[in-house]
Design an enzyme around this catalytic site. Structure first.
Site, PDB file in Angstrom:
ATOM      1  N   TRP A  62      -3.779  -1.679  -1.212  1.00 42.75           N
ATOM      2  CA  TRP A  62      -3.667  -2.935  -1.967  1.00 42.75           C
ATOM      3  C   TRP A  62      -4.190  -3.996  -0.999  1.00 42.75           C
ATOM      4  O   TRP A  62      -3.522  -4.365  -0.044  1.00 42.75           O
ATOM      5  CB  TRP A  62      -2.204  -3.168  -2.318  1.00 42.75           C
ATOM      6  CG  TRP A  62      -1.912  -4.451  -3.016  1.00 42.75           C
ATOM      7  CD1 TRP A  62      -1.657  -5.662  -2.453  1.00 42.75           C
ATOM      8  CD2 TRP A  62      -1.820  -4.647  -4.418  1.00 42.75           C
ATOM      9  NE1 TRP A  62      -1.413  -6.591  -3.427  1.00 42.75           N
ATOM     10  CE2 TRP A  62      -1.510  -6.007  -4.635  1.00 42.75           C
ATOM     11  CE3 TRP A  62      -1.983  -3.813  -5.531  1.00 42.75           C
ATOM     12  CZ2 TRP A  62      -1.351  -6.532  -5.911  1.00 42.75           C
ATOM     13  CZ3 TRP A  62      -1.808  -4.357  -6.782  1.00 42.75           C
ATOM     14  CH2 TRP A  62      -1.497  -5.692  -6.967  1.00 42.75           C
TER      15      TRP A  62
ATOM     16  N   GLU B 129      11.676 -12.439 -24.398  1.00 42.78           N
ATOM     17  CA  GLU B 129      10.786 -11.267 -24.393  1.00 42.78           C
ATOM     18  C   GLU B 129      11.542  -9.951 -24.199  1.00 42.78           C
ATOM     19  O   GLU B 129      11.068  -8.924 -24.672  1.00 42.78           O
ATOM     20  CB  GLU B 129       9.618 -11.408 -23.411  1.00 42.78           C
ATOM     21  CG  GLU B 129       9.948 -11.491 -21.963  1.00 42.78           C
ATOM     22  CD  GLU B 129       8.712 -11.716 -21.079  1.00 42.78           C
ATOM     23  OE1 GLU B 129       7.606 -11.287 -21.429  1.00 42.78           O
ATOM     24  OE2 GLU B 129       8.882 -12.327 -20.014  1.00 42.78           O
TER      25      GLU B 129
ATOM     26  N   LYS C 209      11.923 -15.439 -20.438  1.00 42.54           N
ATOM     27  CA  LYS C 209      12.499 -14.161 -19.966  1.00 42.54           C
ATOM     28  C   LYS C 209      13.458 -13.617 -21.013  1.00 42.54           C
ATOM     29  O   LYS C 209      13.409 -12.450 -21.367  1.00 42.54           O
ATOM     30  CB  LYS C 209      13.273 -14.337 -18.658  1.00 42.54           C
ATOM     31  CG  LYS C 209      12.514 -14.458 -17.383  1.00 42.54           C
ATOM     32  CD  LYS C 209      11.727 -13.274 -16.914  1.00 42.54           C
ATOM     33  CE  LYS C 209      10.395 -13.164 -17.576  1.00 42.54           C
ATOM     34  NZ  LYS C 209       9.302 -13.923 -17.154  1.00 42.54           N
TER      35      LYS C 209
ATOM     36  N   LYS D 178       1.573  -5.451 -20.341  1.00 38.68           N
ATOM     37  CA  LYS D 178       1.603  -6.070 -19.013  1.00 38.68           C
ATOM     38  C   LYS D 178       0.370  -6.936 -18.787  1.00 38.68           C
ATOM     39  O   LYS D 178       0.451  -7.999 -18.190  1.00 38.68           O
ATOM     40  CB  LYS D 178       1.707  -4.973 -17.947  1.00 38.68           C
ATOM     41  CG  LYS D 178       1.903  -5.496 -16.539  1.00 38.68           C
ATOM     42  CD  LYS D 178       3.251  -6.158 -16.365  1.00 38.68           C
ATOM     43  CE  LYS D 178       3.384  -6.903 -15.065  1.00 38.68           C
ATOM     44  NZ  LYS D 178       4.487  -7.875 -15.089  1.00 38.68           N
TER      45      LYS D 178
ATOM     46  N   GLU E  90      10.751 -20.949 -18.358  1.00 40.10           N
ATOM     47  CA  GLU E  90      10.639 -19.570 -17.865  1.00 40.10           C
ATOM     48  C   GLU E  90      11.912 -18.773 -18.195  1.00 40.10           C
ATOM     49  O   GLU E  90      11.843 -17.611 -18.594  1.00 40.10           O
ATOM     50  CB  GLU E  90      10.351 -19.599 -16.353  1.00 40.10           C
ATOM     51  CG  GLU E  90      10.315 -18.257 -15.654  1.00 40.10           C
ATOM     52  CD  GLU E  90       9.275 -17.277 -16.201  1.00 40.10           C
ATOM     53  OE1 GLU E  90       8.433 -17.666 -17.028  1.00 40.10           O
ATOM     54  OE2 GLU E  90       9.343 -16.096 -15.818  1.00 40.10           O
TER      55      GLU E  90
ATOM     56  N   ARG F  98       1.247   1.438  -6.416  1.00 42.08           N
ATOM     57  CA  ARG F  98       1.439   0.342  -5.454  1.00 42.08           C
ATOM     58  C   ARG F  98       0.127  -0.321  -5.049  1.00 42.08           C
ATOM     59  O   ARG F  98       0.128  -1.376  -4.431  1.00 42.08           O
ATOM     60  CB  ARG F  98       2.118   0.860  -4.187  1.00 42.08           C
ATOM     61  CG  ARG F  98       3.549   1.181  -4.445  1.00 42.08           C
ATOM     62  CD  ARG F  98       4.191   1.843  -3.263  1.00 42.08           C
ATOM     63  NE  ARG F  98       5.537   2.190  -3.598  1.00 42.08           N
ATOM     64  CZ  ARG F  98       6.624   1.522  -3.186  1.00 42.08           C
ATOM     65  NH1 ARG F  98       6.501   0.504  -2.386  1.00 42.08           N
ATOM     66  NH2 ARG F  98       7.809   1.891  -3.563  1.00 42.08           N
TER      67      ARG F  98
ATOM     68  N   CYS G 208       0.865  -1.180   0.000  1.00 41.55           N
ATOM     69  CA  CYS G 208       0.000   0.000   0.000  1.00 41.55           C
ATOM     70  C   CYS G 208       0.899   1.226   0.000  1.00 41.55           C
ATOM     71  O   CYS G 208       2.114   1.123  -0.027  1.00 41.55           O
ATOM     72  CB  CYS G 208      -0.885   0.022   1.239  1.00 41.55           C
ATOM     73  SG  CYS G 208      -1.788  -1.502   1.497  1.00 41.55           S
TER      74      CYS G 208
ATOM     75  N   ASN H  14       0.543   0.030   6.608  1.00 40.66           N
ATOM     76  CA  ASN H  14       1.023  -0.916   5.575  1.00 40.66           C
ATOM     77  C   ASN H  14       1.537  -2.142   6.295  1.00 40.66           C
ATOM     78  O   ASN H  14       2.193  -2.012   7.323  1.00 40.66           O
ATOM     79  CB  ASN H  14       2.228  -0.348   4.823  1.00 40.66           C
ATOM     80  CG  ASN H  14       1.824   0.634   3.772  1.00 40.66           C
ATOM     81  OD1 ASN H  14       0.647   0.828   3.526  1.00 40.66           O
ATOM     82  ND2 ASN H  14       2.810   1.269   3.170  1.00 40.66           N
ATOM     83  N   GLY H  15       1.338  -3.319   5.696  1.00 35.42           N
ATOM     84  CA  GLY H  15       1.867  -4.536   6.300  1.00 35.42           C
ATOM     85  C   GLY H  15       0.738  -5.437   6.742  1.00 35.42           C
ATOM     86  O   GLY H  15      -0.413  -5.275   6.305  1.00 35.42           O
TER      87      GLY H  15
ATOM     88  N   HIS I 265      16.118 -36.341 -28.988  1.00 32.44           N
ATOM     89  CA  HIS I 265      15.028 -36.749 -29.888  1.00 32.44           C
ATOM     90  C   HIS I 265      14.806 -35.747 -31.020  1.00 32.44           C
ATOM     91  O   HIS I 265      13.720 -35.683 -31.593  1.00 32.44           O
ATOM     92  CB  HIS I 265      13.743 -36.963 -29.090  1.00 32.44           C
ATOM     93  CG  HIS I 265      13.877 -38.079 -28.091  1.00 32.44           C
ATOM     94  ND1 HIS I 265      13.965 -39.404 -28.459  1.00 32.44           N
ATOM     95  CD2 HIS I 265      13.989 -38.063 -26.743  1.00 32.44           C
ATOM     96  CE1 HIS I 265      14.112 -40.159 -27.386  1.00 32.44           C
ATOM     97  NE2 HIS I 265      14.128 -39.360 -26.311  1.00 32.44           N
TER      98      HIS I 265
HETATM   99  O1  M6R Z   1      -1.334 -11.658 -15.619  1.00 30.58           O
HETATM  100  P1  M6R Z   1      -1.067 -13.081 -16.033  1.00 30.58           P
HETATM  101  O2  M6R Z   1      -0.195 -13.810 -15.085  1.00 30.58           O
HETATM  102  O3  M6R Z   1      -2.323 -13.840 -16.327  1.00 30.58           O
HETATM  103  O4  M6R Z   1      -0.275 -12.940 -17.401  1.00 30.58           O
HETATM  104  C1  M6R Z   1       0.052 -14.067 -18.171  1.00 30.58           C
HETATM  105  C2  M6R Z   1       1.134 -13.734 -19.179  1.00 30.58           C
HETATM  106  O5  M6R Z   1       0.695 -12.765 -20.079  1.00 30.58           O
HETATM  107  C3  M6R Z   1       2.422 -13.223 -18.494  1.00 30.58           C
HETATM  108  O6  M6R Z   1       2.870 -14.135 -17.539  1.00 30.58           O
HETATM  109  C4  M6R Z   1       3.541 -13.001 -19.526  1.00 30.58           C
HETATM  110  O7  M6R Z   1       3.928 -14.210 -20.077  1.00 30.58           O
HETATM  111  C5  M6R Z   1       4.721 -12.277 -18.872  1.00 30.58           C
HETATM  112  N1  M6R Z   1       4.960 -11.032 -19.519  1.00 30.58           N
HETATM  113  C6  M6R Z   1       5.979 -13.029 -18.920  1.00 30.58           C
HETATM  114  O8  M6R Z   1       7.041 -12.319 -18.361  1.00 30.58           O
END
Ligand code: M6R
Length: 604
Positions: A75, A487, A484, A599, A480, A27, A2, A99-100, A503
């Site tokens: 939050w 992207e 990372k 995002k 993952e 936040r 928060c 907060n907390g 394979h």
């Molecule tokens: O908000 P979400 O976790 O549902 O989003 C899913 C994906 O769009 C998200 O994880 C995306 O792959 C990230 N940008 C990866 O870093």
């Protein structure tokens, strides 16, 4: 998670508080509120949702002359995002923002209700103001009552409290959540949970340390530490750049969020670990009755968290578990049975494919759960049960701390289920709870490691592709790691189970094919090592990540010797995040806002 602000002075207090909250709004924006005390009378404004709603509500209010005020942007952690749950919380003649998480709020609340206190919210915070007023009845000064209140609180907090009994004073305390006090040449006093709220208003600040508390009356600040010792006020100059203040000295939000993982994981664990038991306050006891199967569904990074969980659920809870990519699940006409618990995982809670999959599961009459980072999101509102990951707002498009907290919640959930289904011995649950307690230190970024990764990154800026490989939970971690990298660096990368390379993909092996090999000591080390040797024999360039030496590697990133493969998972996660980020930075990319991405993906 928060945001908090406070002000003592003669300028229009509403504007100062709301301007400060605007800097903190990223936040949390479930609700916002301010309380102002002027000439012995309080004015209170609260509104659900974004700050703009609070501004509309307080539109006609203005103060003139000396006043004190506190404000908060929320939050939600305990209780829905409603106006009653919005801060400031009130007692008979006092207000508090916090907060907390107050871990022992239930027992304090029961005691205070017994004493006659009238609670109106579902929050943990409200106990603070009632406790203060409870002590105020029998103590000589409000500060004594405040100290007695702090002595009873367990958990993390940053607190500002104002009371009609001391109408020029703000009481403050910090323990585990940030709090800053600022001054300027006009002798005004400011409070903020981040210096972003104070920039442009203050010239110098004090960053409080855990265990510090005190009060500011008019222009004078009294600061104490845990033993009631006077602390000398040591102000430091405040920088003038807002964006860099929000990034707190880091180059990118992604970097800040990687470094924050230690703190947010502590928040994720808070109140959920007992000695031999995982405790999810938010889950009803009957949720798993009649459940024989779990289906996990998500997109992107959240899908990788789901895949990781599928290993843990089967291993710890001996339950049939499947994992679905939401965009595939929606149109696949899946066969669903009512003894299946459908769990969606989403940072935002708004991803269109995941949300639609959740709706579909509900239409089929399945019990549903969401593991999410945003309390008032569409998925949280829709699912039968929800567990919040408490990662705080993630600004970098590349998900880091959200993934860490998702895997942490899913690991806890696998133990919770293991206990319910009697598939784990109490000693094993106790052992794993011990491991969970070490997560915050496991993911703390080691500056030498970061420097090694920064230097190493220059060798990985070209080539015709990366393979990230691992076995067991290190396979989803490899996926993952590859996501990372691609992207934010725009380099081609794939995650693969290391045993699958022979394979087909091994045909690509040559010195320009980079293999990032996850070689944990405690999970299938020899098997994975053989797979990496096969690649090395075909002259692929190998970067191994392992606590053990590996002589076939071109580059070796040595991780710590840890007690369990899950701890190795979390440490390697940090290594992969930092390596991708350093490669992307060297390539000159905008790490926080990579091309073509958003995002929150609210379209199909
Ligand atoms: O908000 P979400 O976790 O549902 O989003 C899913 C994906 O769009 C998200 O994880 C995306 O792959 C990230 N940008 C990866 O870093």
């Amino acid at each position: 998670m928060c945001g908090i602000v406070g002000y003592i002075g003669v300028k229009p207090v509403k504007k100062i508080l709301i301007d400060g909250l605007r800097e903190l709004e990223y936040r949390g924006y479930d609700s916002a509120g301010i309380a102002v005390l002027q000439e012995g009378s309080f004015s209170l404004f609260k509104a659900v949702g974004k700050l703009i709603h609070l501004e509309e509500k307080a539109h006609d209010y203005e103060s003139s002359g000396f006043a004190i005020g506190i404000g908060h942007t929320r939050w939600a952690t305990h209780g829905k995002p409603t106006e009653l749950n919005a801060h400031p919380h009130m007692g008979a003649n006092s207000y508090v923002v916090h907060n907390g998480i107050i871990e022992n709020y239930q027992e304090l609340k029961a005691m205070l209700i017994h004493e006659g206190a009238n609670f109106v919210s579902q929050t943990d915070t409200e106990v603070i103001v009632h406790l203060f007023e409870h002590y105020l009845k029998n103590t000589p000064t409000p500060f004594d009552a405040f100290k007695q209140t702090l002595a009873k609180l367990e958990g993390a907090y940053a607190i500002l409290l104002i009371t009609g009994s001391a109408s020029d004073t703000i009481f403050f305390a910090k323990n585990g959540s940030p709090m800053i006090i600022g001054k300027n040449s006009d002798n005004e006093t400011f409070f903020g949970s981040s210096d972003a709220a104070l920039i442009g208003k203050c010239t110098e600040v004090i960053y409080l340390e855990d265990g510090q508390y005190g009060y500011a009356s008019g222009e004078v600040i009294h600061l104490y530490n845990g033993e009631s010792h006077d602390v000398t006020l040591r102000f430091t100059p405040l920088s003038g750049n807002k964006l860099s203040a929000q990034k707190e000295g880091f180059r990118f939000f992604m970097e800040k969020e990687i470094y924050e993982q230690s703190h947010v994981l502590a928040d994720t664990l808070m109140g959920r670990l007992r000695d031999e038991q995982i405790h999810f306050e938010e889950l009803e006891s009957g949720l798993f009755e009649g459940i024989n199967e779990i289906k996990l569904c998500a997109c992107g990074t959240s899908y990788h968290a789901a895949l990781t969980a599928s290993y843990l659920f089967q291993r710890h809870a001996a339950i049939r578990t499947s994992v679905e990519i939401a965009s595939e699940f929606r149109y696949r006409e899946p066969y669903l049975t009512s003894d299946t618990l459908f769990i969606v995982i989403s940072q935002s809670g708004e991803t269109a494919d995941t949300l639609e999959s959740l709706k579909m599961a509900k239409r089929h009459g399945l019990k549903t759960m969401v593991i999410c980072n945003v309390d008032n999101s569409s998925m949280v509102r829709l699912a039968d049960a929800s567990i919040l990951t408490r990662a705080g707002i993630e600004k970098g498009v590349a998900s880091t701390k959200a993934f860490a907290t998702q895997v942490c919640v899913l690991w806890m959930l696998s133990l919770y289920l293991g206990e319910i289904r009697k598939t784990l011995e109490a000693t094993e649950i106790r052992r794993q709870i011990g491991l969970l307690r070490t997560l915050p230190s496991t993911v703390t970024v080691d500056s030498n490691m970061h420097e090694q990764l920064r230097r190493l990154s220059k060798r990985y800026l070209h080539g015709h592709g990366f393979f990230f490989i691992g076995r067991d939970v290190f396979f989803p971690l490899a996926l993952e790691g590859a996501l990372k990298l691609k992207e934010i660096s725009y380099l081609h990368a794939e995650g693969y189970p290391s045993g699958e390379m022979k394979h087909g993909p091994i045909a690509l092996a040559d010195p320009e094919l980079f293999t990032i090999a996850l070689l944990p000591q405690h999970k299938l080390y020899d098997k994975t090592k053989s797979n990496v040797e096969e690649l090395s024999a075909r002259d692929s360039t190998i970067c191994s990540i392992s606590p053990l030496d590996f002589d076939k590697a071109d580059d070796h990133i040595r991780t710590k010797q840890l007690d369990d493969y899950m701890l190795e998972f979390f440490e390697m996660m940090v290594v992969l995040q930092l390596l991708s980020m350093e490669i992307a930075i060297r390539l000159g990319n905008d790490v926080d806002m990579p091309r073509n991405l958003a995002k929150s993906v609210t379209v199909e």
